[in-house]
Design a protein around this motif. Sequence first.
Motif, short mmCIF file in Angstrom:
data_model
loop_
_atom_site.label_atom_id
_atom_site.label_comp_id
_atom_site.label_asym_id
_atom_site.label_seq_id
_atom_site.Cartn_x
_atom_site.Cartn_y
_atom_site.Cartn_z
N GLN A 179 21.37 50.34 -5.64
CA GLN A 179 22.59 49.43 -6.10
C GLN A 179 22.39 47.97 -5.63
N ILE A 180 23.03 47.19 -6.33
CA ILE A 180 22.95 45.61 -6.13
C ILE A 180 24.06 45.36 -5.22
N ALA A 181 23.86 44.25 -4.27
CA ALA A 181 24.76 43.86 -3.28
C ALA A 181 25.87 43.32 -4.33
N PRO A 182 27.26 43.28 -3.53
CA PRO A 182 28.43 42.84 -4.03
C PRO A 182 28.19 41.39 -4.54
N VAL A 183 28.63 40.95 -5.65
CA VAL A 183 28.63 39.48 -6.06
C VAL A 183 30.05 38.93 -6.28
N SER A 184 30.17 37.95 -5.62
CA SER A 184 31.60 37.49 -5.76
C SER A 184 31.41 35.98 -6.39
N LEU A 185 32.07 35.89 -8.01
CA LEU A 185 31.83 34.75 -8.43
C LEU A 185 32.56 33.61 -7.73
N VAL A 186 33.86 34.00 -7.30
CA VAL A 186 34.48 33.17 -6.45
C VAL A 186 33.82 32.28 -5.61
N ASP A 187 32.93 33.21 -4.52
CA ASP A 187 31.92 32.36 -3.73
C ASP A 187 30.81 31.75 -4.11
N ASP A 188 30.14 32.32 -5.09
CA ASP A 188 28.88 31.97 -5.86
C ASP A 188 29.33 30.33 -6.54
N LEU A 189 30.34 30.61 -7.38
CA LEU A 189 30.56 29.54 -8.28
C LEU A 189 31.57 28.44 -7.82
N GLY A 190 32.33 28.90 -7.04
CA GLY A 190 33.59 28.13 -6.48
C GLY A 190 34.83 28.46 -7.24
N VAL A 191 36.06 28.15 -6.90
CA VAL A 191 37.13 28.66 -7.68
C VAL A 191 37.39 28.02 -8.89
N VAL A 192 37.15 26.53 -9.26
CA VAL A 192 37.31 26.14 -10.55
C VAL A 192 36.45 26.75 -11.48
N MET A 193 35.07 26.58 -11.04
CA MET A 193 33.91 27.19 -11.94
C MET A 193 34.09 28.53 -12.42
N ALA A 194 34.67 29.44 -11.37
CA ALA A 194 34.73 30.68 -11.59
C ALA A 194 35.80 31.08 -12.65
N ILE A 195 36.87 30.45 -12.48
CA ILE A 195 38.26 30.58 -13.47
C ILE A 195 37.62 30.09 -14.71
N ILE A 196 36.94 29.03 -14.76
CA ILE A 196 36.69 28.44 -16.28
C ILE A 196 35.69 29.50 -16.83
N ALA A 197 34.68 30.02 -16.09
CA ALA A 197 33.67 31.26 -16.84
C ALA A 197 34.43 32.59 -16.98
N ASN A 198 35.30 32.84 -16.28
CA ASN A 198 36.13 34.02 -16.78
C ASN A 198 36.97 33.79 -17.99
N LEU A 199 37.53 32.69 -17.77
CA LEU A 199 38.69 32.42 -18.88
C LEU A 199 37.82 32.07 -20.18
N ALA A 200 36.62 31.67 -20.25
CA ALA A 200 35.82 31.67 -21.40
C ALA A 200 35.44 32.99 -22.10
N LEU A 201 35.07 33.98 -20.88
CA LEU A 201 34.74 35.38 -21.43
C LEU A 201 35.96 36.00 -21.81
N PHE A 202 37.33 35.94 -21.57
CA PHE A 202 38.52 36.43 -21.93
C PHE A 202 38.64 35.92 -23.33
N ALA A 203 38.43 34.55 -23.57
CA ALA A 203 38.62 33.72 -24.78
C ALA A 203 37.67 34.43 -25.99
N ALA A 204 36.34 34.65 -25.55
CA ALA A 204 35.48 35.00 -26.45
C ALA A 204 35.70 36.58 -26.90
N ILE A 205 36.18 37.41 -25.89
CA ILE A 205 36.59 38.75 -26.25
C ILE A 205 37.84 38.51 -27.15
N ALA A 206 38.79 37.75 -26.99
CA ALA A 206 39.71 37.61 -27.76
C ALA A 206 39.57 37.11 -29.17
N ALA A 207 38.76 36.36 -29.10
CA ALA A 207 38.18 35.75 -30.57
C ALA A 207 37.62 36.77 -31.49
#
Length: 412
Positions: A179-207
Motif C-alpha cells: 500500500q501507499i503511505a497516507p496522503v494528506s492534501l491539507v498537509d501537502d498543498l496547504g489549506v487554501v490550495m487543498a480547498i481549491i483543488a477539491n472544489l475544482a474536482l467537485f465542480a467538474a463532477i457536477a458539470a
Amino acid sequence: MSSVNTAVTDTSAVKSIESKLILIVSFALLGGGLLWLQQEVSEKQALLLLVGTLLGITLYHAAFGFTTAWRNFIINRRGKGLRAQMLMLAVGVCLFFPALSVGELFGTEVRGFIRPLGWSVLVGAFIFGIGMQLGNGCASGNLYHVGGGQLRAIPSMIGFTVGALWATKDYEWWTGLPQIAPVSLVDDLGVVMAIIANLALFAAIAAFTFWLEKRYHGNVEKDDAGSDRSLTQRLVSGPWPFIWGAVALALLNFVTLAMIGNPWAVAVAYPLWGAKLAMLLELELELDFWTYWLQPGRETALGEPLQYDAFSVINIGVVLGALMAASLAGKFSLQWRLPWQHWLAAILGGLMLGYGATIAFGCNIGAYFGGIVSGSLHGWLWLVAAFVGSLLGTYLRPLFALPNEAGARSSC
C-alpha cells in the motif's frame, strides 16, 4: 360512492392516530435516552444521541442517500443526487480543512481520517459498492430505513454486522498487502490550495452530470421537493430538497467533529456490535488477538458497554430521528413483505457492505465523506472503486428480482 369516501376517510383518520402515537413514542424514547445517557454516562453522550437524531431526521426528510443516487445516474442518467453529494463535500471541505490544519476546534483536539491507499481500500470499496445495490442501502441508509418502518432493512443490517466482524479477523492480512503511505492534501498543498483543488474536482463532477443529463434528456431535473408546501411544513414534515440535506449533513458532521474529535463514521459501530454479540453468545473467537481490536480506541470499546461508544450512540440516534421524521410526515408504516430473492439479496448485500467497509477503512460516510473532508487521498480512491462496484451491482440486481427503476426521491 359515499361508502368508499367514508372508508378512505376512516383509513386516513387511523393513519393520523397511528402517526401521532408513534411520534409520542419517538419523543419518549429520545427524552428517556437523553436523560439516561446524561445521568449514567455523560452529557456529551446525550448530546451525541441528539446529533444522531438530527442526522436521522435530515436523512429521512431529504431522502438523502448514495445507493439510489448512484443507480439513478447509472440507469437514468439523472445526476441530482450526485450533485447534492458534491455540494455536501464542498461545504464539508470548507469547514473541515481549516479546523484540521489547526488541530483544534472549540477546545477539542481534532483529527481527520488519513488512511493509506492500497488493495484493502480498492477491493473493500468495490465490494461495498456491489453490496449497496444488492442490499438496497448503504450504512446510513439502512439505519434510517429501519427507523422509517422498513423492517426489510434488518436482514441487511444483520449481514452488515456479521460481515464486519468477519472482516476484523482478516483485517491484518488485508492491511499487510502493499500500500501507499497516507496522503494528506491539507498537509501537502496547504489549506487554501487543498480547498481549491477539491472544489475544482467537485465542480467538474457536477458539470459532467449536467452535461450528460442534458445530452440524454434535453433538460436538468429540478430539485423542488415540497415546493408546494410552506417553509414550516417542509421543515417539520418534509420532503426536503436534496440541497437542504446536503448542507445539513455537512454541518452536523462538523458538529460531530467538534464533539468527538473525528468525523462521523457509521460503519465503525457494526463490527463492535458483532463482537459484543459474539461475546454475549460466548463464541470462542479470540477477539483479543485479532489485530483490528488491538488498535487504540477499539480495544477500549471492546471492553466498555455500548453506551460509551460514540458512533453506536449516534447510529441509534439516526434510527430514532428517522422514526420521528416518518411519524411527522405521516408516512411511517411497517414494511417487511418481500419476495424471497429480495431477502437473499439483502443478506448477501449486507455481508458485502460490512466486510467491504471494514477492510476499506470505512463506508460511504466514514471513508467517502469522512476521507475526502479530511483531505485524505484514500477517500477519492474509495469513491472511484465503490462507484465501479455499484455499477456492477446495479446490473446484478435483476438476478435477485430487484427493479432498477430509480425514482428521483427514492430513499437511500
